[in-house]
Design a protein around this motif. Sequence first.
Motif, mmCIF file in Angstrom:
data_model
loop_
_atom_site.group_PDB
_atom_site.id
_atom_site.type_symbol
_atom_site.label_atom_id
_atom_site.label_comp_id
_atom_site.label_asym_id
_atom_site.label_seq_id
_atom_site.Cartn_x
_atom_site.Cartn_y
_atom_site.Cartn_z
ATOM 1 N N GLU A 114 -67.290 -34.157 44.373
ATOM 2 C CA GLU A 114 -66.504 -35.266 43.827
ATOM 3 C C GLU A 114 -67.294 -36.572 43.904
ATOM 4 O O GLU A 114 -67.287 -37.373 42.963
ATOM 5 N N LEU A 115 -67.946 -36.793 45.048
ATOM 6 C CA LEU A 115 -68.770 -37.994 45.198
ATOM 7 C C LEU A 115 -69.949 -37.960 44.236
ATOM 8 O O LEU A 115 -70.309 -38.978 43.626
ATOM 9 N N ARG A 116 -70.566 -36.782 44.089
ATOM 10 C CA ARG A 116 -71.725 -36.648 43.212
ATOM 11 C C ARG A 116 -71.393 -37.032 41.779
ATOM 12 O O ARG A 116 -72.212 -37.636 41.081
ATOM 13 N N ALA A 117 -70.174 -36.722 41.335
ATOM 14 C CA ALA A 117 -69.763 -37.104 39.981
ATOM 15 C C ALA A 117 -69.791 -38.626 39.820
ATOM 16 O O ALA A 117 -70.237 -39.158 38.791
ATOM 17 N N ARG A 118 -69.336 -39.337 40.851
ATOM 18 C CA ARG A 118 -69.370 -40.798 40.801
ATOM 19 C C ARG A 118 -70.806 -41.311 40.874
ATOM 20 O O ARG A 118 -71.178 -42.275 40.191
ATOM 21 N N GLU A 119 -71.630 -40.680 41.717
ATOM 22 C CA GLU A 119 -73.033 -41.092 41.829
ATOM 23 C C GLU A 119 -73.755 -40.922 40.504
ATOM 24 O O GLU A 119 -74.552 -41.785 40.100
ATOM 25 N N LYS A 120 -73.513 -39.810 39.824
ATOM 26 C CA LYS A 120 -74.163 -39.571 38.535
ATOM 27 C C LYS A 120 -73.681 -40.576 37.493
ATOM 28 O O LYS A 120 -74.465 -41.045 36.657
ATOM 29 N N ALA A 121 -72.379 -40.911 37.525
ATOM 30 C CA ALA A 121 -71.858 -41.910 36.597
ATOM 31 C C ALA A 121 -72.518 -43.268 36.846
ATOM 32 O O ALA A 121 -72.852 -43.999 35.904
ATOM 33 N N ALA A 122 -72.716 -43.607 38.128
ATOM 34 C CA ALA A 122 -73.379 -44.867 38.468
ATOM 35 C C ALA A 122 -74.827 -44.864 37.996
ATOM 36 O O ALA A 122 -75.343 -45.884 37.517
ATOM 37 N N THR A 123 -75.496 -43.726 38.107
ATOM 38 C CA THR A 123 -76.878 -43.612 37.636
ATOM 39 C C THR A 123 -76.948 -43.848 36.134
ATOM 40 O O THR A 123 -77.826 -44.572 35.635
ATOM 41 N N ARG A 124 -76.012 -43.259 35.393
ATOM 42 C CA ARG A 124 -76.000 -43.455 33.943
ATOM 43 C C ARG A 124 -75.703 -44.911 33.583
ATOM 44 O O ARG A 124 -76.266 -45.455 32.622
ATOM 45 N N GLU A 125 -74.840 -45.556 34.380
ATOM 46 C CA GLU A 125 -74.569 -46.969 34.142
ATOM 47 C C GLU A 125 -75.813 -47.821 34.401
ATOM 48 O O GLU A 125 -76.110 -48.754 33.651
ATOM 49 N N LEU A 126 -76.547 -47.491 35.456
ATOM 50 C CA LEU A 126 -77.790 -48.218 35.728
ATOM 51 C C LEU A 126 -78.801 -48.006 34.607
ATOM 52 O O LEU A 126 -79.553 -48.918 34.251
#
Length: 231
Positions: free
Chosen positions: A21-33
């Motif tokens: 679940e956390l990884r999904a948010r981390e990946k979304a943040a990476t795409r935003e960056l």
Amino acid sequence: MSTNALPPIVDADTWQRQLDELRAREKAATRELDAIAAQRRRLPMVRMPDYVLEGEDGPVRLADVFDGRRQLIVYNHMWFPGKEWQCSGCTGFTAQFTRLEFLDNWDARFVIVTQGPIDAALAYKRRVGNRMTWYSTANSPFGADVGAPLGGGFAVNVFLRDGDTVYRTWHTNGRGTEQLTHTFALTDVLPYGRQEEWQDSPEGWPQSPAYSRWPSSKDVAAAYGQDGAGA
């Protein structure tokens, strides 16, 4: 039984599910960056005057600070006249950059510019064991013009050179500089994080006032400077 503040203990499947679940948010943040970086590459730029700074070997034009590269990152180091120890945040931040040659492959250079007189700036560089190349803008409006006046805050500015013409392409300050340091990237993955009071942490987690765990300029000098183990 331990009396330390600890995360809940769960079975491996529960841990993996919450990690996913956390990884999904981390990946979304990476795409935003990635999207932010794409927008940064599309920013317009501003033509700069032909500033003259002071280097270790004397006056140098801003275009020559690039040392033949087309791209230049400048860290504007805070400076307070007459102080033995300059800003601990700037000192600690720049102390970590000991190997910058890899930027050659990207046609880029990373240097420090400060409002301090060049002789005082170079003496401070030696005292704290800094490995970067320093320039002074004490006799130039350059620092004030790029958001780093004497006695003011620190900043990061990025420039692009086309022949002898220099353009300003990006600027940040405050917490915007965090993306350039590994310090916070490493501490943020720790169970207790940065351990600063402003952070959202579980009850009982170790926390202390902001900056209290940061090394002082004197600490940096002891570790890396003329009299330190890293000299």
